[in-house]
Design an enzyme around this catalytic site. Structure first.
Site, mmCIF file in Angstrom:
data_model
loop_
_atom_site.group_PDB
_atom_site.id
_atom_site.type_symbol
_atom_site.label_atom_id
_atom_site.label_comp_id
_atom_site.label_asym_id
_atom_site.label_seq_id
_atom_site.Cartn_x
_atom_site.Cartn_y
_atom_site.Cartn_z
ATOM 1 N N SER A 1 26.561 39.659 -13.185
ATOM 2 C CA SER A 1 25.465 39.486 -12.598
ATOM 3 C C SER A 1 25.053 38.138 -12.980
ATOM 4 O O SER A 1 25.776 37.317 -12.014
ATOM 5 C CB SER A 1 24.671 40.567 -13.551
ATOM 6 O OG SER A 1 23.108 41.002 -12.653
ATOM 7 N N ASP B 1 27.462 48.950 -5.848
ATOM 8 C CA ASP B 1 26.605 48.384 -5.631
ATOM 9 C C ASP B 1 25.370 47.286 -5.172
ATOM 10 O O ASP B 1 25.592 47.040 -4.292
ATOM 11 C CB ASP B 1 27.065 46.563 -6.910
ATOM 12 C CG ASP B 1 26.005 45.806 -7.468
ATOM 13 O OD1 ASP B 1 24.755 45.848 -6.856
ATOM 14 O OD2 ASP B 1 27.086 44.885 -8.126
ATOM 15 N N HIS C 1 25.679 48.143 -9.538
ATOM 16 C CA HIS C 1 25.781 46.996 -10.610
ATOM 17 C C HIS C 1 25.658 47.550 -11.517
ATOM 18 O O HIS C 1 26.212 46.458 -12.171
ATOM 19 C CB HIS C 1 24.084 46.397 -10.214
ATOM 20 C CG HIS C 1 24.403 45.481 -10.801
ATOM 21 N ND1 HIS C 1 24.919 44.092 -10.139
ATOM 22 C CD2 HIS C 1 23.204 44.530 -12.229
ATOM 23 C CE1 HIS C 1 24.811 42.892 -10.697
ATOM 24 N NE2 HIS C 1 23.881 43.839 -11.314
#
Lengths: 315, 315
Positions: free
Chosen positions: B121, B263, B292
């Site tokens: 991320s 995601d 995610h």
């Protein structure tokens, strides 16, 4: 816009509402040759369907008032003419309560049947409920981008919006920005809000979110947004009816269910499920860049599907 | 946790920061036989990677301090030990600024190369930037659920969160609830937050949103949330580098890019793109119910992919 005084009504949540006024709009006269189209509107719309569903409702559209009698009532909890006396706290209004108001208005108008009942999103929830509550009353049912039970995902989206509303300041703007994420998707933003120039802030997508928030603030109230968001959460066609499947099996209307492939809020699996359990139903999928918002925007595809439906009906 | 005093630093946005302290954690000693693993952390994490990335970092995990020297620095803008003097308004910190701090810390620690640089991320954004800024310094690069340019969709999600923060009251709770929608997806909520009993309100998904909001409020600050959300938006590997593709082509590290199929915030097309344009890269996809959030939760699958990578490296 016309007004229908209901007076008092006890909600499903047991709260008694008083001084209820239902605002509604009728396009076209009640000539006996005309079929009746009843529209159930979604979250922030109103009874003036020719304003917000252009391309499907209007002089040059499939549903025009020369051929049809078109009726739409502003839903209970909304702020476009429909009203009631608010006591201490905002009441919890279910989809069934909204439909009860529709039925009372239909009775008042001395309508013995609805030829075509249509609704998308929250409007589809009402259309579904009505077709279960009074199956003989609804002859043809058109459902777009809706569900029979609101999902945990949808409730989580609504709760984030209510958390924003609770903050008091700019709550409705934030709520709208959150909602917009669920009405669109990755591709919509990519195709319409991408920046071409290099920068560190003030991105288009961010500006757009604020713009949409401010736009809604000018035309809607936080109280109505709160109530209707709670109403959406209550949607469960199976409540006190053994099961959702059992409730759907009570529907006798000939039904067309339309889903939008890119809809992340009401994924097509939900409409497939609805269609599967209605006795006389077909299911169609639209392609759209606009996700859930496609139910308002893809009027050309919706019209094509409805025309085909009418051809089959008349053949 | 240790502290590294940077003093002053001029941000990419031209603001001068003063009295900067970078908090960092080192697991294991600097024995020459040990390979160095540097972890870049995501939005609300901290330098204590064994706390938040259990299953991948820990005594019995792939990355354990008996075998590796593991380093993680709390990013600029975060509130877990890293700090600076805030003048009138919150500064705009880019991913490149964060990486500049990492590099200064690495120089201070007299590290001549990073054997394994890993991030998911927002952490992946830093790892990518670092590998472009100083290609020779990074030998192996592991990227999970990240992107080379933050999407209009991601920015729209972040802006909705900043609109919530701006409201002042309960802003961070609402921001977290919004974020959670992007970290999970329809299926996650359906499988984990569905109500079985019939009711009209107080649904599990709504309670869960509030719970998650309150949980974050206890451990994070609105100021850091605001700054890091703005940092995420700045991610554009191509800024002042001709193009994103050109920037990616500068990376010489042997690279493994991992995407998570479910995601919705960082869709796998973004990681596919990254992998395609890095000279020596492979791309893997994980299956996860958690969208995610899978980058933190699917440590078993991540470990398997890394083990396979190490086997190939040593064969």
């Amino acid at each position: 816009m016309r007004n229908f005084k209901v007076g008092n009504f006890k909600l499903e949540s047991a709260t008694e509402l008083s001084k209820i006024n239902i605002a509604y709009t009728i396009y076209g006269d009640f000539a006996p040759s005309k079929k009746i189209v009843w529209v159930c509107h979604a979250l922030t719309a109103n009874s003036e369907v020719e304003d917000w569903w252009k391309g499907l409702f209007g002089k040059n559209d499939l549903f025009n008032s020369d051929k049809f009698t078109i009726i739409c009532a502003n839903i209970l909890g909304s702020c476009y003419g429909t009203s009631f006396e608010i006591e201490e706290k905002l009441p919890l209004i279910s989809i069934r309560d909204m439909v009860e108001m529709h039925q009372r208005l239909a009775d008042f108008l001395e309508i013995s049947k609805i030829d075509y009942l249509i609704g998308g999103s929250l409007g589809g929830m009402q259309a579904l409920e009505w077709s279960v509550i009074n199956p003989d009353f609804v002859k043809n049912l058109f459902l777009i981008a809706t569900n029979a039970k609101h999902s945990a995902w949808g409730i989580a989206f609504n709760e984030a919006q209510r958390m924003a509303l609770k903050s008091g300041k700019n709550g409705i703007e934030t709520a709208r920005a959150i909602a917009l994420l669920s009405y669109r998707n990755y591709e919509t933003f990519e195709k319409t809000q991408e920046d071409s120039e290099e920068k560190l802030e003030n991105f288009r997508a961010a500006t757009y979110q604020n713009y949409q928030g401010e736009k809604l603030k000018k035309r809607f109230t936080s109280e109505s947004y709160w109530m209707l968001s709670k109403s959406m959460d209550t949607q469960n066609l199976g409540r006190n009816r053994i099961s959702i499947e059992n409730a759907l099996s009570k529907i006798t209307a000939k039904t067309l269910v339309i889903g939008i492939e890119s809809d992340i809020l009401f994924p097509i699996s939900e409409q497939q499920f609805i269609s599967k359990h209605i006795q006389n139903s077909q299911f169609k999928v639209l392609k759209s860049l606009y996700g859930h918002d496609g139910f308002l925007l893809e009027t050309k595809q919706i019209t094509e599907n409805l025309k085909k439906y009418f051809e089959e009906l008349n053949s």
